[in-house]
Design an enzyme around this catalytic site. Structure first.
Site, PDB file in Angstrom:
ATOM      1  N   LYS A 222       0.845  -1.196   0.000  1.00 14.84           N
ATOM      2  CA  LYS A 222       0.000   0.000   0.000  1.00 14.84           C
ATOM      3  C   LYS A 222       0.879   1.244   0.000  1.00 14.84           C
ATOM      4  O   LYS A 222       1.853   1.306   0.775  1.00 14.84           O
ATOM      5  CB  LYS A 222      -0.894   0.005   1.239  1.00 14.84           C
ATOM      6  N   ASP A 250      -0.444  -0.097  -4.533  1.00 15.91           N
ATOM      7  CA  ASP A 250      -1.867   0.252  -4.505  1.00 15.91           C
ATOM      8  C   ASP A 250      -2.052   1.572  -3.767  1.00 15.91           C
ATOM      9  O   ASP A 250      -1.756   1.681  -2.573  1.00 15.91           O
ATOM     10  CB  ASP A 250      -2.632  -0.872  -3.778  1.00 15.91           C
ATOM     11  N   GLU A 276      -2.058   0.529  -8.638  1.00 11.17           N
ATOM     12  CA  GLU A 276      -3.498   0.257  -8.577  1.00 11.17           C
ATOM     13  C   GLU A 276      -4.246   1.481  -8.066  1.00 11.17           C
ATOM     14  O   GLU A 276      -3.763   2.165  -7.144  1.00 11.17           O
ATOM     15  CB  GLU A 276      -3.668  -0.928  -7.633  1.00 11.17           C
ATOM     16  N   GLU A 305     -11.704  -2.391  -8.361  1.00 12.33           N
ATOM     17  CA  GLU A 305     -12.407  -2.781  -7.131  1.00 12.33           C
ATOM     18  C   GLU A 305     -13.519  -1.804  -6.771  1.00 12.33           C
ATOM     19  O   GLU A 305     -14.434  -2.155  -6.043  1.00 12.33           O
ATOM     20  CB  GLU A 305     -11.428  -2.972  -5.968  1.00 12.33           C
ATOM     21  N   ASP A 328     -14.592  -7.386  -9.113  1.00 12.97           N
ATOM     22  CA  ASP A 328     -14.909  -7.554  -7.691  1.00 12.97           C
ATOM     23  C   ASP A 328     -16.254  -8.279  -7.601  1.00 12.97           C
ATOM     24  O   ASP A 328     -17.240  -7.840  -8.197  1.00 12.97           O
ATOM     25  CB  ASP A 328     -14.990  -6.177  -7.015  1.00 12.97           C
ATOM     26  N   HIS A 355      -9.881  -8.462  -7.588  1.00 12.74           N
ATOM     27  CA  HIS A 355      -9.703  -7.871  -6.265  1.00 12.74           C
ATOM     28  C   HIS A 355     -10.265  -8.824  -5.214  1.00 12.74           C
ATOM     29  O   HIS A 355     -11.345  -9.401  -5.404  1.00 12.74           O
ATOM     30  CB  HIS A 355     -10.470  -6.542  -6.186  1.00 12.74           C
TER      31      HIS A 355
HETATM   32  C1  LIG Z   1      -9.957  -1.272   2.475  1.00  9.04           C
HETATM   33  C2  LIG Z   1      -9.460  -2.483   1.755  1.00  9.04           C
HETATM   34  O1  LIG Z   1      -8.671  -3.286   2.620  1.00  9.04           O
HETATM   35  C3  LIG Z   1      -8.635  -2.118   0.533  1.00  9.04           C
HETATM   36  O2  LIG Z   1      -7.417  -1.528   0.935  1.00  9.04           O
HETATM   37  C4  LIG Z   1      -8.389  -3.354  -0.296  1.00  9.04           C
HETATM   38  C5  LIG Z   1      -7.629  -3.114  -1.538  1.00  9.04           C
HETATM   39  O3  LIG Z   1      -7.477  -2.023  -2.039  1.00  9.04           O
HETATM   40  C6  LIG Z   1      -7.046  -4.275  -2.202  1.00  9.04           C
HETATM   41  O4  LIG Z   1      -7.099  -5.362  -1.665  1.00  9.04           O
HETATM   42  O5  LIG Z   1      -6.540  -4.070  -3.298  1.00  9.04           O
HETATM   43 MG   LIG Z   2      -6.819  -2.190  -4.101  1.00  9.56          MG
END
Ligand SMILES: C[C@H](O)[C@@H](O)CC(=O)C(=O)O
Ligand SMILES: [Mg+2]
Length: 443
Positions: A222, A250, A276, A305, A328, A355
């Site tokens: 992330k 992401d 992402e 997603e 999704d 996702h």
């Molecule tokens: C809020 C979710 O956990 C999100 O962060 C999931 C996501 O973006 C992903 O798995 O890709």
């Molecule tokens: Mg994501």
């Protein structure tokens, strides 16, 4: 054989306090409590089979989705299952075209999440009555029956029913071999569980090291809140996993378009395969601009997603705005709408990488992507399905991961059923888990 009339629909607000450990956190959703509006359908068939369906939420707001499910219930109640699945396209359209509820969609937002929960339950019930896991129900269905589940309205300018039929006909070749391949090898997965934004550097390092030992070769991290933090975390993860393993990033919609390009040019040294959700999920042309700008850096754009519906996916594909398409199972209108997106992705030759970051999403989406490989894409190139290692213990038929791959489920249904004990404990606000937490918070 399909049987029975829908005699009952219940929906519950089930929440897991994942925010306490930072699980699931990202640059936009800093305190997610993985939750679900959980639908159960009963019939008068007398066979004891029920249909279970979920849609995924982050805690607050689940009660709003529950209201929307109740508002849709009259479309399902007292219907023969045979009539529903016998003309599934018409039923999908009935649900999504309710003359009054459509105004608060259409085919997006809360009402579409609720549609997904209801239809996911219908698909679970259908697969259970046929005695097959959902992926196998889809694989064994003849192409015309499968297409009769899809509402092609709004996408015929890029995919007609006849073109979709040709895709499925081509997919018949080698189908048996691909099914055997799936049963032996499974579908390749990547993990997001090592690097949620709320995890410390120590946790990140420890989880990556353990994941490597468990055979994971593809990782997602992330990013997006703070550039210096991102650089440090990406360096740490790249150093831990080594140069050969695959890394994805992401940003969960955090940036403006120019900001996304600038930020990613600073993270390019860590060789991400994709970025992402770099910007708003509604900004199709913004995604196209980012995609174009990142080509020289060898970074693709992934999104989906939070794409409301097949129309947004259509335009993302038309605009060359994504290189990896992320369906999704709970945001689109269930299997019906996901089928249309899988077929469009095939036409545009864009790899689908679903996702699954949420509660139950791994359980559901594995069925769709295994079907996709066997009957539609026939390819594993540049393809993988997300995996997160949370909350599977609450499901009656949890996913099975072997050698970093999803092994095809063998139980009948859509793997949507939760353990009743877990549901009772986590029901909001009366389950024992929430009673304790709310009391501790002084609520
Ligand atoms: C809020 C979710 O956990 C999100 O962060 C999931 C996501 O973006 C992903 O798995 O890709
Ligand atoms: Mg994501």
């Amino acid at each position: 054989m399909v049987r029975g009339r829908i005699s009952g629909l219940s929906v519950r607000d089930v929440r897991f306090p994942t925010s306490l450990g930072g699980h699931g956190s990202d640059a936009m959703h800093t305190d997610p409590d993985y939750s679900a509006a959980y639908v159960v359908l009963e019939t008068d068939a007398g066979d004891g089979l029920k249909g279970y369906g979920i849609t995924f939420t982050l805690g607050k707001g689940t009660e709003v989705v529950v209201c929307a499910v109740n508002a849709l219930a009259h479309h399902v109640l007292h219907k023969d299952l045979k009539d529903i699945v016998g003309d599934f396209r018409a039923f999908y359209r009935q649900l999504t075209s309710d003359g009054q509820l459509r105004w608060i969609g259409p085919e997006k937002g809360v009402v579409h999440l609720a549609t997904a929960a209801v239809l996911n339950a219908v698909w679970d019930l259908w697969a259970k009555q046929e005695g097959k896991p959902l992926w196998k129900l889809l694989v064994d269905m003849d192409p015309r029956t499968l297409l009769a589940c899809i509402d092609f309205r709004y996408i015929t300018d890029v995919l007609t029913e006849e073109e979709a039929f040709e895709i499925l006909q081509k997919g018949q070749v080698g189908k048996k071999e691909r099914e055997e391949q799936m049963l032996v090898q499974g579908y390749p997965a990547y993990t997001t569980s090592c690097a949620w934004l709320g995890y410390s550097d120590d946790t990140l390092k420890q989880l990556c090291t353990e994941a490597l030992k468990d055979g994971w070769t593809r990782f997602k991290v992330k990013v997006g809140a703070d550039l210096q933090d991102d650089i440090r975390r990406c360096r740490l993860i790249r150093n831990t996993i080594g140069p050969e393993k695959t890394l994805m990033m992401d940003a969960n919609q955090r940036w403006d378009v120019p900001e996304a390009v600038e930020w990613m040019s600073k993270l390019a040294e860590f060789k991400p395969l994709w970025i992402e959700e770099p910007t708003s999920p509604d900004d199709i042309l913004g995604h196209a601009a980012i995609s174009k700008a990142l080509v020289p850096l060898g970074i693709g754009v992934a999104t989906g997603e939070q794409c409301h519906n097949r129309v947004i996916f259509k335009q993302l594909l038309q605009a060359k705005a994504l290189q990896f398409l992320q369906i999704d199972s709970c945001r689109l209108g269930s299997v019906n709408e996901n089928l249309s997106v899988l077929l469009m992705a095939k036409k545009f030759e864009i790899p689908v990488c679903p996702h699954a970051g949420g509660v139950g999403l791994c359980e559901l989406v594995q069925h769709l992507i295994i079907f996709d490989f066997i009957s539609v894409s026939a390819s594993l190139t540049n393809r993988m399905c997300e995996y997160v290692d949370h909350l599977h213990e609450h499901f009656k038929y949890p996913v099975i991961i072997e050698k970093a791959s999803y092994m095809p489920p063998k139980d009948a249904g859509y793997s949507t059923e939760m353990k009743e004990d877990s549901v009772k404990k986590h029901q909001y606000p009366d389950g024992e888990v929430w009673k304790k937490l709310l009391a501790a918070r002084g609520n």
